[in-house]
Design a protein around this motif. Structure first.
Motif, PDB file in Angstrom:
ATOM      1  N   VAL A   1       0.856  -1.187   0.000  1.00 11.20           N
ATOM      2  CA  VAL A   1       0.000   0.000   0.000  1.00 11.20           C
ATOM      3  C   VAL A   1       0.893   1.239   0.000  1.00 11.20           C
ATOM      4  N   GLU A   2       0.360   2.327  -0.487  1.00 10.39           N
ATOM      5  CA  GLU A   2       1.076   3.587  -0.526  1.00 10.39           C
ATOM      6  C   GLU A   2       0.538   4.527   0.546  1.00 10.39           C
ATOM      7  N   ALA A   3       1.402   5.401   1.046  1.00 10.46           N
ATOM      8  CA  ALA A   3       0.954   6.415   1.997  1.00 10.46           C
ATOM      9  C   ALA A   3      -0.152   7.244   1.355  1.00 10.46           C
ATOM     10  N   GLY A   4      -1.236   7.465   2.095  1.00  9.81           N
ATOM     11  CA  GLY A   4      -2.362   8.224   1.566  1.00  9.81           C
ATOM     12  C   GLY A   4      -3.423   7.369   0.915  1.00  9.81           C
ATOM     13  N   GLN A   5      -3.146   6.081   0.728  1.00 14.82           N
ATOM     14  CA  GLN A   5      -4.121   5.184   0.114  1.00 14.82           C
ATOM     15  C   GLN A   5      -5.250   4.883   1.095  1.00 14.82           C
ATOM     16  N   ILE A   6      -6.485   4.870   0.612  1.00 15.87           N
ATOM     17  CA  ILE A   6      -7.626   4.562   1.482  1.00 15.87           C
ATOM     18  C   ILE A   6      -7.612   3.084   1.842  1.00 15.87           C
ATOM     19  N   LEU A   7      -7.671   2.821   3.151  1.00 14.92           N
ATOM     20  CA  LEU A   7      -7.696   1.455   3.659  1.00 14.92           C
ATOM     21  C   LEU A   7      -9.122   0.995   3.937  1.00 14.92           C
ATOM     22  N   GLY A   8      -9.939   1.913   4.414  1.00 13.66           N
ATOM     23  CA  GLY A   8     -11.308   1.578   4.775  1.00 13.66           C
ATOM     24  C   GLY A   8     -12.006   2.816   5.295  1.00 13.66           C
ATOM     25  N   PHE A   9     -13.038   2.587   6.130  1.00  9.62           N
ATOM     26  CA  PHE A   9     -13.844   3.701   6.604  1.00  9.62           C
ATOM     27  C   PHE A   9     -14.099   3.584   8.102  1.00  9.62           C
ATOM     28  N   MET A  10     -14.052   4.728   8.767  1.00 11.81           N
ATOM     29  CA  MET A  10     -14.212   4.779  10.217  1.00 11.81           C
ATOM     30  C   MET A  10     -15.555   4.170  10.629  1.00 11.81           C
ATOM     31  N   GLY A  11     -15.514   3.340  11.673  1.00 15.93           N
ATOM     32  CA  GLY A  11     -16.730   2.691  12.136  1.00 15.93           C
ATOM     33  C   GLY A  11     -16.740   2.481  13.638  1.00 15.93           C
ATOM     34  N   ASN A  12     -17.533   1.509  14.074  1.00 17.21           N
ATOM     35  CA  ASN A  12     -17.595   1.166  15.499  1.00 17.21           C
ATOM     36  C   ASN A  12     -17.776  -0.335  15.668  1.00 17.21           C
ATOM     37  N   THR A  13     -16.984  -1.086  14.892  1.00 19.01           N
ATOM     38  CA  THR A  13     -17.060  -2.544  14.973  1.00 19.01           C
ATOM     39  C   THR A  13     -16.155  -3.071  16.078  1.00 19.01           C
ATOM     40  N   GLY A  14     -16.551  -4.221  16.636  1.00 18.22           N
ATOM     41  CA  GLY A  14     -15.742  -4.864  17.660  1.00 18.22           C
ATOM     42  C   GLY A  14     -16.489  -5.112  18.945  1.00 18.22           C
ATOM     43  N   TYR A  15     -15.767  -5.717  19.897  1.00 14.26           N
ATOM     44  CA  TYR A  15     -16.300  -6.085  21.210  1.00 14.26           C
ATOM     45  C   TYR A  15     -17.352  -7.183  21.088  1.00 14.26           C
ATOM     46  N   GLY A  16     -17.055  -8.167  20.263  1.00  9.06           N
ATOM     47  CA  GLY A  16     -17.970  -9.287  20.120  1.00  9.06           C
ATOM     48  C   GLY A  16     -17.569 -10.159  18.950  1.00  9.06           C
ATOM     49  N   GLU A  17     -18.477 -11.034  18.545  1.00  7.81           N
ATOM     50  CA  GLU A  17     -18.220 -11.911  17.406  1.00  7.81           C
ATOM     51  C   GLU A  17     -18.232 -11.099  16.125  1.00  7.81           C
ATOM     52  N   GLU A  18     -17.737 -11.690  15.032  1.00  5.22           N
ATOM     53  CA  GLU A  18     -17.589 -10.935  13.789  1.00  5.22           C
ATOM     54  C   GLU A  18     -18.900 -10.290  13.353  1.00  5.22           C
ATOM     55  N   GLY A  19     -18.786  -9.020  13.006  1.00  7.30           N
ATOM     56  CA  GLY A  19     -19.945  -8.247  12.575  1.00  7.30           C
ATOM     57  C   GLY A  19     -20.553  -7.393  13.661  1.00  7.30           C
ATOM     58  N   THR A  20     -20.116  -7.578  14.921  1.00  7.19           N
ATOM     59  CA  THR A  20     -20.652  -6.786  16.028  1.00  7.19           C
ATOM     60  C   THR A  20     -20.312  -5.310  15.828  1.00  7.19           C
ATOM     61  N   SER A  21     -21.255  -4.434  16.049  1.00  5.77           N
ATOM     62  CA  SER A  21     -21.007  -2.995  15.942  1.00  5.77           C
ATOM     63  C   SER A  21     -21.954  -2.247  16.869  1.00  5.77           C
ATOM     64  N   GLY A  22     -21.661  -0.980  17.074  1.00  4.24           N
ATOM     65  CA  GLY A  22     -22.554  -0.120  17.833  1.00  4.24           C
ATOM     66  C   GLY A  22     -22.380  -0.152  19.335  1.00  4.24           C
ATOM     67  N   LYS A  23     -21.341  -0.798  19.838  1.00  3.48           N
ATOM     68  CA  LYS A  23     -21.141  -0.872  21.290  1.00  3.48           C
ATOM     69  C   LYS A  23     -20.371   0.322  21.843  1.00  3.48           C
ATOM     70  N   PHE A  24     -19.946   1.217  20.977  1.00  2.00           N
ATOM     71  CA  PHE A  24     -19.224   2.425  21.387  1.00  2.00           C
ATOM     72  C   PHE A  24     -19.328   3.422  20.239  1.00  2.00           C
ATOM     73  N   PRO A  25     -18.989   4.671  20.461  1.00  2.00           N
ATOM     74  CA  PRO A  25     -19.108   5.677  19.394  1.00  2.00           C
ATOM     75  C   PRO A  25     -18.198   5.365  18.212  1.00  2.00           C
TER      76      PRO A  25
END
Length: 277
Positions: free
Chosen positions: A216-240
């Motif tokens: 990857v190159e510096a400045g390349q988009i890796l993904g998008f800010m979210g709130n995934t985690g703290y559980g099994e895969e796909g868990t989201s919304g447990k924090f801002p």
């Protein structure tokens, strides 16, 4: 009588020279007191408290690897890890503790040398202080998954919408890890050329189907800010919605050690990119 006087003067000069050399020896030994085989593991080193204005002075001169690393390492050591000015004086470290000095130098290179940009671009018509905010929470207590310490820095956007802010690579490098972690949600880890490991976590999604080992190159988009985690895969919304940024070094090839990204982020604010989104 003149011959004796001459001998006394020569002896006195010899004693003065010896005393000067001894004082210099003692001063140099004292100067190296902060440096030892475990310096890279100390809390003072892990804080990475390099002021943005000092980084700017280093960056403006565009030093090659060796000069940049020596100036940075001497500055941090001579400033007792919280420097107020640049310093070139590394003679004592090279004289008395060269192996420990080069170990520390390598760790500083891993953190600072490959940096090119802030991890979140701002919108083309905005400014960073209007978009992104973060605090120095490195080492703060965390409880999910057991008692532990926060090993990074959390960045929030003024628009708290999952998937809104792109996350870009601060360095060029190769993808070392990608996928789901219970603590980090969807994350991606980039290994830069000087050995630093840059960890981006809680992503809402990835920009594309990245593969381990991909460049990857510096400045390349890796993904998008979210709130995934703290559980099994796909868990989201447990924090801002936020980006967790972690930076790790690998002193002496041992287990990777987290360092504080806060001062790195402050330094990179001057290198924020502007994207249209």
């Amino acid at each position: 009588m003149k011959r004796k006087t001459g001998k006394y003067l020569l002896l006195l000069l010899f004693l003065l020279l010896s005393l000067t050399l001894l004082q210099n020896f003692i001063q140099q030994r004292s100067q190296t007191s902060l440096l030892n085989s475990d310096t890279c593991f100390t809390e003072a080193f892990r804080e990475q408290a390099l002021r943005p204005e000092l980084y700017a002075q280093l960056d403006e001169k565009e030093y090659p690897d060796r000069e940049f690393a020596d100036l940075l390492t001497a500055t941090m050591l001579n400033g007792k890890f919280f420097p107020r000015r640049l310093s070139r004086n590394n003679e004592a470290y090279l004289r008395f503790k060269p192996e420990d000095y080069y170990d520390l130098r390598s760790c500083y290179l891993a953190v600072w040398k490959d940096l090119e940009t802030f991890p979140i671009p701002v919108r083309a018509d905005g400014e960073i202080e209007e978009e992104i905010f973060y605090e120095n929470t490195f080492g703060a207590d965390r409880s999910y998954g057991g008692s532990r310490k926060h090993e990074g820095c959390d960045l929030f956007g003024t628009i708290s919408q999952s998937g809104f802010y792109p996350v870009i690579s601060m360095t060029s490098g190769s993808i070392e890890k990608i996928g789901w972690l219970p603590l980090g949600g969807y994350r991606i880890g980039i290994r830069s050329s000087h050995g630093g490991y840059f960890y981006y976590a809680h992503l809402e999604s990835y920009e594309k189907n990245f593969q381990i080992g991909e460049t990857v190159e510096a400045g390349q988009i890796l993904g998008f800010m979210g709130n995934t985690g703290y559980g099994e895969e796909g868990t989201s919304g447990k924090f801002p919605v936020h980006l967790h940024l972690g930076i790790y070094v690998n002193p002496k090839g041992k287990e990777e050690l987290s360092v504080n990204p806060y001062y790195v982020l402050r330094a990179m604010e001057k290198k924020v990119k502007k994207y249209t989104y």
